[in-house]
Motif scaffolding. Sequence first.
Motif, PDB file in Angstrom:
ATOM      1  N   GLU A 391       0.817  -1.219   0.000  1.00 42.71           N
ATOM      2  CA  GLU A 391       0.000   0.000   0.000  1.00 42.71           C
ATOM      3  C   GLU A 391       0.848   1.266   0.000  1.00 42.71           C
ATOM      4  O   GLU A 391       0.339   2.376  -0.232  1.00 42.71           O
ATOM      5  CB  GLU A 391      -0.937   0.008   1.219  1.00 42.71           C
ATOM      6  N   VAL A 392       2.127   1.152   0.246  1.00 43.97           N
ATOM      7  CA  VAL A 392       3.030   2.311   0.215  1.00 43.97           C
ATOM      8  C   VAL A 392       3.274   2.677  -1.245  1.00 43.97           C
ATOM      9  O   VAL A 392       3.651   1.818  -2.052  1.00 43.97           O
ATOM     10  CB  VAL A 392       4.367   1.983   0.917  1.00 43.97           C
ATOM     11  N   PRO A 393       3.073   3.926  -1.641  1.00 47.27           N
ATOM     12  CA  PRO A 393       3.134   4.302  -3.062  1.00 47.27           C
ATOM     13  C   PRO A 393       4.443   3.895  -3.752  1.00 47.27           C
ATOM     14  O   PRO A 393       4.420   3.375  -4.875  1.00 47.27           O
ATOM     15  CB  PRO A 393       2.980   5.828  -3.033  1.00 47.27           C
ATOM     16  N   GLU A 394       5.571   4.148  -3.091  1.00 44.26           N
ATOM     17  CA  GLU A 394       6.862   3.807  -3.707  1.00 44.26           C
ATOM     18  C   GLU A 394       6.988   2.301  -3.945  1.00 44.26           C
ATOM     19  O   GLU A 394       7.515   1.861  -4.978  1.00 44.26           O
ATOM     20  CB  GLU A 394       8.022   4.290  -2.830  1.00 44.26           C
ATOM     21  N   VAL A 395       6.486   1.527  -2.999  1.00 46.60           N
ATOM     22  CA  VAL A 395       6.538   0.066  -3.137  1.00 46.60           C
ATOM     23  C   VAL A 395       5.563  -0.401  -4.201  1.00 46.60           C
ATOM     24  O   VAL A 395       5.884  -1.275  -5.021  1.00 46.60           O
ATOM     25  CB  VAL A 395       6.237  -0.618  -1.787  1.00 46.60           C
ATOM     26  N   ALA A 396       4.373   0.183  -4.205  1.00 43.43           N
ATOM     27  CA  ALA A 396       3.365  -0.199  -5.203  1.00 43.43           C
ATOM     28  C   ALA A 396       3.887   0.040  -6.611  1.00 43.43           C
ATOM     29  O   ALA A 396       3.692  -0.802  -7.517  1.00 43.43           O
ATOM     30  CB  ALA A 396       2.086   0.590  -4.973  1.00 43.43           C
ATOM     31  N   ALA A 397       4.558   1.161  -6.806  1.00 43.16           N
ATOM     32  CA  ALA A 397       5.111   1.470  -8.136  1.00 43.16           C
ATOM     33  C   ALA A 397       6.199   0.465  -8.509  1.00 43.16           C
ATOM     34  O   ALA A 397       6.249   0.000  -9.667  1.00 43.16           O
ATOM     35  CB  ALA A 397       5.673   2.880  -8.149  1.00 43.16           C
ATOM     36  N   LEU A 398       7.040   0.112  -7.546  1.00 42.94           N
ATOM     37  CA  LEU A 398       8.108  -0.857  -7.809  1.00 42.94           C
ATOM     38  C   LEU A 398       7.532  -2.211  -8.185  1.00 42.94           C
ATOM     39  O   LEU A 398       7.950  -2.842  -9.165  1.00 42.94           O
ATOM     40  CB  LEU A 398       9.011  -0.997  -6.565  1.00 42.94           C
ATOM     41  N   LEU A 399       6.550  -2.673  -7.424  1.00 40.87           N
ATOM     42  CA  LEU A 399       5.941  -3.970  -7.683  1.00 40.87           C
ATOM     43  C   LEU A 399       5.223  -3.992  -9.037  1.00 40.87           C
ATOM     44  O   LEU A 399       5.252  -4.989  -9.758  1.00 40.87           O
ATOM     45  CB  LEU A 399       4.973  -4.326  -6.564  1.00 40.87           C
ATOM     46  N   ALA A 400       4.593  -2.887  -9.375  1.00 40.03           N
ATOM     47  CA  ALA A 400       3.882  -2.814 -10.648  1.00 40.03           C
ATOM     48  C   ALA A 400       4.848  -2.875 -11.820  1.00 40.03           C
ATOM     49  O   ALA A 400       4.586  -3.509 -12.854  1.00 40.03           O
ATOM     50  CB  ALA A 400       3.053  -1.537 -10.714  1.00 40.03           C
ATOM     51  N   ASP A 401       6.002  -2.191 -11.657  1.00 42.68           N
ATOM     52  CA  ASP A 401       6.989  -2.158 -12.753  1.00 42.68           C
ATOM     53  C   ASP A 401       7.707  -3.486 -12.950  1.00 42.68           C
ATOM     54  O   ASP A 401       8.159  -3.796 -14.055  1.00 42.68           O
ATOM     55  CB  ASP A 401       8.037  -1.071 -12.461  1.00 42.68           C
ATOM     56  N   HIS A 402       7.808  -4.260 -11.862  1.00 40.34           N
ATOM     57  CA  HIS A 402       8.652  -5.453 -11.933  1.00 40.34           C
ATOM     58  C   HIS A 402       7.899  -6.718 -11.477  1.00 40.34           C
ATOM     59  O   HIS A 402       8.503  -7.646 -10.959  1.00 40.34           O
ATOM     60  CB  HIS A 402       9.900  -5.273 -11.072  1.00 40.34           C
ATOM     61  N   GLN A 403       6.598  -6.760 -11.692  1.00 43.78           N
ATOM     62  CA  GLN A 403       5.806  -7.883 -11.216  1.00 43.78           C
ATOM     63  C   GLN A 403       6.203  -9.197 -11.889  1.00 43.78           C
ATOM     64  O   GLN A 403       6.077 -10.256 -11.290  1.00 43.78           O
ATOM     65  CB  GLN A 403       4.321  -7.616 -11.441  1.00 43.78           C
ATOM     66  N   THR A 404       6.751  -9.153 -13.098  1.00 40.30           N
ATOM     67  CA  THR A 404       7.141 -10.381 -13.772  1.00 40.30           C
ATOM     68  C   THR A 404       8.342 -11.041 -13.108  1.00 40.30           C
ATOM     69  O   THR A 404       8.578 -12.251 -13.254  1.00 40.30           O
ATOM     70  CB  THR A 404       7.480 -10.123 -15.246  1.00 40.30           C
ATOM     71  N   ALA A 405       9.150 -10.260 -12.371  1.00 37.88           N
ATOM     72  CA  ALA A 405      10.319 -10.814 -11.673  1.00 37.88           C
ATOM     73  C   ALA A 405       9.895 -11.766 -10.595  1.00 37.88           C
ATOM     74  O   ALA A 405      10.656 -12.653 -10.239  1.00 37.88           O
ATOM     75  CB  ALA A 405      11.166  -9.700 -11.091  1.00 37.88           C
TER      76      ALA A 405
END
Length: 405
Positions: A391-405
Amino acid sequence: MGTSIGANIKRLREQRGWSQARLAHEVCRAAGVVGEPVGRQEVSRWETGRRTPREWLPFLAAALGVSLDVLRAPLEPSQPPLPTLADFLPEGDPLKPLSASTGRRIGMVQVDDLQQRVHGLRLADDVLAGGDLIRPALRELRSAVRLYREGSHSSEVGRQLLRQIGELTQIAGWIASDAGQHSEAERIYRLGISAATQAEDNTLAGNIAGSLAYQLSNTGRESEGLTLAQAALHDAGSDAPPKARALYWDRVAWAHTKAGGVANGQQAMRALGEAEQALSEDSEGIDSPAYLYWVDAGELRVMESRVFTEIRRPLRAVPLLREVLSGYDATHTRELALYLSWLAVALADANEPEESAAVAERVITLGSDIPSERTAERVRVILRRLREYAEVPEVAALLADHQTA
């Protein structure tokens, strides 16, 4: 009797969390002597049964706070035997000469040439990843084994060839493991243990076995990893150079950490203390093999920080990692990414998800250009750890960008 006394000394010392150097100091203090005529190496000889304490026995009992009868008590039948590297040798003899009497005559010129190529491969591994080096590493290993098996050489040249093959297997196994070829790496490491054993180089055998133990501990075979790490330490003995003993203890610490549990965590801390003690003796003029050039106080701090991260003690891990990373060579991209990955996890454990996400982004950027399975796995570990903070914006953005990893 010497073996049971030695085992009892070791058991009682470890129960108190003392290093061999600490016990030596306490024995001298109990005896009231000046100058510490008993040192760490003497204690090691007592524990391995190579020497009997004799006149020091009463002072050992006093230092350990037990009676002489306790020290002399026979070993309990239920105690398992100490592990040895013999259990990890490959089947048969893959290094058996094929045509020693008729093959090409091999001399020290060929040995020196092989030594230079091994060293070059080791230096290349500092800046390149396993995927880049796996083919040339395997090609060099096949060529070296063929040189030994098919050539004709004196016993001394043969021994030096075996030593170089052992060194080559250590770095080739490490490269194969980094490329994600774990079965191939294990086969290579076992070949190297055989080569070093035949060359009667216990220090090298311990180094190769420690590398295999490290892989086993990291690939779901924690019990085997711990057994092998302990065997490497024990078989090399107290006469191994300080840097080698520091590395053996380092591997034991990691194996205990990966094995999990409170007791293993305590053993890991003790092993780290032993590693630091061993490295402190490196200034005493004892030469270490050239292949241990990278073992220094900084590397021990890295392992200490990783242990603290693994056992979820981020307040100890984060400062250590920052200290190491502040002066780290940026050309060693893979190691930089790996060390940063531990910092990212430790920051998440310290409830600093925003900073963890920033470090994780750097790890992913560094890792994107290097074919290293170790780095790829660490990225997966970070992303799994950060899902708790989705739910933390910085983490959400990271997870969204690299979800395939």
